[in-house]
Design a protein around this motif. Structure first.
Motif, PDB file in Angstrom:
ATOM      1  N   THR A  86       0.837  -1.189   0.000  1.00 55.25           N
ATOM      2  CA  THR A  86       0.000   0.000   0.000  1.00 55.25           C
ATOM      3  C   THR A  86       0.877   1.247   0.000  1.00 55.25           C
ATOM      4  OG1 THR A  86      -1.891   1.059   1.117  1.00 55.25           O
ATOM      5  CG2 THR A  86      -0.208   0.074   2.536  1.00 55.25           C
ATOM      6  N   ASP A  87       0.219   2.412  -0.008  1.00 52.68           N
ATOM      7  CA  ASP A  87       0.940   3.676   0.107  1.00 52.68           C
ATOM      8  C   ASP A  87       0.909   4.134   1.569  1.00 52.68           C
ATOM      9  OD1 ASP A  87      -1.652   4.627   0.487  1.00 52.68           O
ATOM     10  OD2 ASP A  87      -1.779   5.512  -1.516  1.00 52.68           O
ATOM     11  N   GLU A  88       1.499   5.290   1.849  1.00 53.10           N
ATOM     12  CA  GLU A  88       1.630   5.731   3.239  1.00 53.10           C
ATOM     13  C   GLU A  88       0.279   5.962   3.904  1.00 53.10           C
ATOM     14  OE1 GLU A  88       4.268   8.782   5.995  1.00 53.10           O
ATOM     15  OE2 GLU A  88       4.149   9.132   3.835  1.00 53.10           O
ATOM     16  N   ASP A  89      -0.668   6.544   3.174  1.00 59.29           N
ATOM     17  CA  ASP A  89      -1.995   6.785   3.755  1.00 59.29           C
ATOM     18  C   ASP A  89      -2.677   5.471   4.121  1.00 59.29           C
ATOM     19  OD1 ASP A  89      -1.679   9.499   3.530  1.00 59.29           O
ATOM     20  OD2 ASP A  89      -2.866   9.689   1.692  1.00 59.29           O
ATOM     21  N   GLY A  90      -2.601   4.495   3.215  1.00 63.99           N
ATOM     22  CA  GLY A  90      -3.199   3.198   3.483  1.00 63.99           C
ATOM     23  C   GLY A  90      -2.531   2.522   4.664  1.00 63.99           C
ATOM     24  N   TYR A  91      -1.207   2.655   4.729  1.00 67.30           N
ATOM     25  CA  TYR A  91      -0.465   2.060   5.830  1.00 67.30           C
ATOM     26  C   TYR A  91      -0.925   2.631   7.166  1.00 67.30           C
ATOM     27  CZ  TYR A  91       3.295   1.004   9.041  1.00 67.30           C
ATOM     28  OH  TYR A  91       4.001   0.589  10.141  1.00 67.30           O
ATOM     29  N   LYS A  92      -1.001   3.957   7.236  1.00 72.23           N
ATOM     30  CA  LYS A  92      -1.367   4.598   8.503  1.00 72.23           C
ATOM     31  C   LYS A  92      -2.768   4.200   8.944  1.00 72.23           C
ATOM     32  CE  LYS A  92       1.701   8.580   8.252  1.00 72.23           C
ATOM     33  NZ  LYS A  92       1.812   9.998   7.855  1.00 72.23           N
ATOM     34  N   ALA A  93      -3.696   4.103   8.006  1.00 75.80           N
ATOM     35  CA  ALA A  93      -5.077   3.752   8.349  1.00 75.80           C
ATOM     36  C   ALA A  93      -5.160   2.330   8.905  1.00 75.80           C
ATOM     37  CB  ALA A  93      -5.970   3.892   7.119  1.00 75.80           C
ATOM     38  N   ILE A  94      -4.467   1.397   8.269  1.00 81.01           N
ATOM     39  CA  ILE A  94      -4.539  -0.004   8.693  1.00 81.01           C
ATOM     40  C   ILE A  94      -3.748  -0.222   9.984  1.00 81.01           C
ATOM     41  CG2 ILE A  94      -3.932  -2.381   8.057  1.00 81.01           C
ATOM     42  CD1 ILE A  94      -4.323  -1.353   5.063  1.00 81.01           C
ATOM     43  N   HIS A  95      -2.573   0.380  10.052  1.00 82.87           N
ATOM     44  CA  HIS A  95      -1.676   0.150  11.186  1.00 82.87           C
ATOM     45  C   HIS A  95      -2.157   0.820  12.465  1.00 82.87           C
ATOM     46  CE1 HIS A  95       2.331   0.243  13.311  1.00 82.87           C
ATOM     47  NE2 HIS A  95       2.242  -1.017  12.935  1.00 82.87           N
ATOM     48  N   SER A  96      -3.101   1.748  12.360  1.00 83.07           N
ATOM     49  CA  SER A  96      -3.602   2.464  13.538  1.00 83.07           C
ATOM     50  C   SER A  96      -4.455   1.571  14.440  1.00 83.07           C
ATOM     51  CB  SER A  96      -4.420   3.683  13.102  1.00 83.07           C
ATOM     52  OG  SER A  96      -5.604   3.265  12.439  1.00 83.07           O
ATOM     53  N   GLN A  97      -4.823   0.389  13.951  1.00 78.96           N
ATOM     54  CA  GLN A  97      -5.682  -0.521  14.722  1.00 78.96           C
ATOM     55  C   GLN A  97      -4.904  -1.772  15.103  1.00 78.96           C
ATOM     56  OE1 GLN A  97      -8.736   0.542  15.525  1.00 78.96           O
ATOM     57  NE2 GLN A  97      -8.284   2.384  14.344  1.00 78.96           N
ATOM     58  N   PRO A  98      -5.150  -2.313  16.320  1.00 82.03           N
ATOM     59  CA  PRO A  98      -4.424  -3.531  16.718  1.00 82.03           C
ATOM     60  C   PRO A  98      -4.757  -4.740  15.848  1.00 82.03           C
ATOM     61  CG  PRO A  98      -6.041  -2.903  18.396  1.00 82.03           C
ATOM     62  CD  PRO A  98      -5.994  -1.789  17.389  1.00 82.03           C
ATOM     63  N   ILE A  99      -6.001  -4.839  15.412  1.00 87.89           N
ATOM     64  CA  ILE A  99      -6.371  -5.859  14.419  1.00 87.89           C
ATOM     65  C   ILE A  99      -6.374  -5.175  13.067  1.00 87.89           C
ATOM     66  CG2 ILE A  99      -8.195  -7.392  13.582  1.00 87.89           C
ATOM     67  CD1 ILE A  99      -8.998  -7.854  16.476  1.00 87.89           C
ATOM     68  N   TRP A 100      -5.532  -5.666  12.156  1.00 87.38           N
ATOM     69  CA  TRP A 100      -5.472  -5.057  10.830  1.00 87.38           C
ATOM     70  C   TRP A 100      -6.761  -5.359  10.069  1.00 87.38           C
ATOM     71  CZ3 TRP A 100      -0.110  -7.497   9.349  1.00 87.38           C
ATOM     72  CH2 TRP A 100       0.892  -6.933  10.151  1.00 87.38           C
ATOM     73  N   THR A 101      -7.393  -4.331   9.525  1.00 84.50           N
ATOM     74  CA  THR A 101      -8.576  -4.516   8.684  1.00 84.50           C
ATOM     75  C   THR A 101      -8.275  -3.992   7.288  1.00 84.50           C
ATOM     76  OG1 THR A 101     -10.084  -4.332  10.559  1.00 84.50           O
ATOM     77  CG2 THR A 101     -11.028  -3.980   8.365  1.00 84.50           C
ATOM     78  N   PHE A 102      -8.300  -4.905   6.324  1.00 78.31           N
ATOM     79  CA  PHE A 102      -8.071  -4.554   4.928  1.00 78.31           C
ATOM     80  C   PHE A 102      -9.439  -4.425   4.275  1.00 78.31           C
ATOM     81  CE2 PHE A 102      -4.456  -6.944   6.506  1.00 78.31           C
ATOM     82  CZ  PHE A 102      -3.402  -6.099   6.175  1.00 78.31           C
ATOM     83  N   LYS A 103      -9.753  -3.218   3.797  1.00 76.60           N
ATOM     84  CA  LYS A 103     -11.094  -2.924   3.290  1.00 76.60           C
ATOM     85  C   LYS A 103     -11.289  -3.480   1.884  1.00 76.60           C
ATOM     86  CE  LYS A 103     -12.393  -0.106   6.706  1.00 76.60           C
ATOM     87  NZ  LYS A 103     -13.456  -0.515   7.629  1.00 76.60           N
ATOM     88  N   ALA A 104     -12.434  -4.105   1.669  1.00 83.58           N
ATOM     89  CA  ALA A 104     -12.799  -4.556   0.321  1.00 83.58           C
ATOM     90  C   ALA A 104     -13.172  -3.330  -0.510  1.00 83.58           C
ATOM     91  CB  ALA A 104     -13.960  -5.532   0.396  1.00 83.58           C
ATOM     92  N   LYS A 105     -12.516  -3.177  -1.660  1.00 83.07           N
ATOM     93  CA  LYS A 105     -12.749  -2.029  -2.542  1.00 83.07           C
ATOM     94  C   LYS A 105     -12.890  -2.525  -3.973  1.00 83.07           C
ATOM     95  CE  LYS A 105     -10.028   1.127   0.299  1.00 83.07           C
ATOM     96  NZ  LYS A 105      -8.660   1.538   0.575  1.00 83.07           N
ATOM     97  N   GLN A 106     -13.434  -1.651  -4.808  1.00 85.78           N
ATOM     98  CA  GLN A 106     -13.514  -1.977  -6.235  1.00 85.78           C
ATOM     99  C   GLN A 106     -12.202  -1.596  -6.900  1.00 85.78           C
ATOM    100  OE1 GLN A 106     -16.048  -3.618  -8.026  1.00 85.78           O
ATOM    101  NE2 GLN A 106     -14.312  -3.706  -9.412  1.00 85.78           N
ATOM    102  N   PRO A 107     -11.430  -2.575  -7.368  1.00 80.75           N
ATOM    103  CA  PRO A 107     -10.148  -2.240  -8.003  1.00 80.75           C
ATOM    104  C   PRO A 107     -10.355  -1.748  -9.431  1.00 80.75           C
ATOM    105  CG  PRO A 107     -10.489  -4.589  -8.082  1.00 80.75           C
ATOM    106  CD  PRO A 107     -11.685  -4.008  -7.355  1.00 80.75           C
ATOM    107  N   PRO A 108      -9.310  -1.136 -10.010  1.00 83.24           N
ATOM    108  CA  PRO A 108      -9.407  -0.794 -11.423  1.00 83.24           C
ATOM    109  C   PRO A 108      -9.496  -2.055 -12.265  1.00 83.24           C
ATOM    110  CG  PRO A 108      -7.191  -0.409 -10.598  1.00 83.24           C
ATOM    111  CD  PRO A 108      -8.032  -0.776  -9.420  1.00 83.24           C
ATOM    112  N   ALA A 109      -9.852  -1.884 -13.496  1.00 80.83           N
ATOM    113  CA  ALA A 109      -9.979  -3.002 -14.437  1.00 80.83           C
ATOM    114  C   ALA A 109     -11.145  -3.895 -14.027  1.00 80.83           C
ATOM    115  CB  ALA A 109      -8.689  -3.811 -14.528  1.00 80.83           C
ATOM    116  N   ASN A 110     -11.220  -5.032 -14.656  1.00 82.18           N
ATOM    117  CA  ASN A 110     -12.392  -5.891 -14.517  1.00 82.18           C
ATOM    118  C   ASN A 110     -12.162  -6.959 -13.454  1.00 82.18           C
ATOM    119  OD1 ASN A 110     -14.883  -6.889 -15.081  1.00 82.18           O
ATOM    120  ND2 ASN A 110     -14.248  -8.088 -16.854  1.00 82.18           N
ATOM    121  N   HIS A 111     -11.787  -6.518 -12.250  1.00 81.21           N
ATOM    122  CA  HIS A 111     -11.531  -7.457 -11.166  1.00 81.21           C
ATOM    123  C   HIS A 111     -12.647  -7.365 -10.146  1.00 81.21           C
ATOM    124  CE1 HIS A 111      -7.707  -8.471 -12.797  1.00 81.21           C
ATOM    125  NE2 HIS A 111      -7.186  -7.274 -12.607  1.00 81.21           N
TER     126      HIS A 111
END
Length: 109
Positions: A9-34
């Motif tokens: 991830t980038d720095e913003d993503g890192y800070k958001a996830i790392h701020s919590q004791p349990i890491w939560t990776f958010k489900a998002k709509q990626p680019p392209a047809n994924h």
């Protein structure tokens, strides 16, 4: 040894996830047809041409989370499913599975 998974991830993503004791990776709509999801890879930080293989800009691989066990993760359809996995929902990693969080260049994993 147990399979390791990585989330880059980038720095913003890192800070958001790392701020919590349990890491939560958010489900998002990626680019392209994924599919919508939280995305992970088994490609370690020392993989040559990592950004190209993951098809992300280098700014998105500056920070990394590493953890063990991929319960609930599905391989991406097609050949890249050998090393790209996703969760269709927000994905939590509790402390017992957390291996490393920080700058990719510092990763000892």
């Amino acid at each position: 040894s147990e399979q390791r998974f990585y989330h880059y991830t980038d720095e913003d993503g890192y800070k958001a996830i790392h701020s919590q004791p349990i890491w939560t990776f958010k489900a998002k709509q990626p680019p392209a047809n994924h599919p919508l999801g939280a995305y992970f890879t088994t490609l370690a930080p020392d993989t040559p041409m990592l950004a190209q293989r993951l098809r992300v800009p280098t700014t998105k691989i500056q920070w990394v989370f590493a953890f063990t066990g991929g319960e609930g993760l599905r391989p991406l359809k097609g050949g890249r499913g050998r090393f790209i996995f996703f969760s269709p929902h927000d994905y939590n990693v509790d402390k017992s599975r957390q291996m490393f969080a920080g700058r990719t260049v510092d990763a000892k994993v």
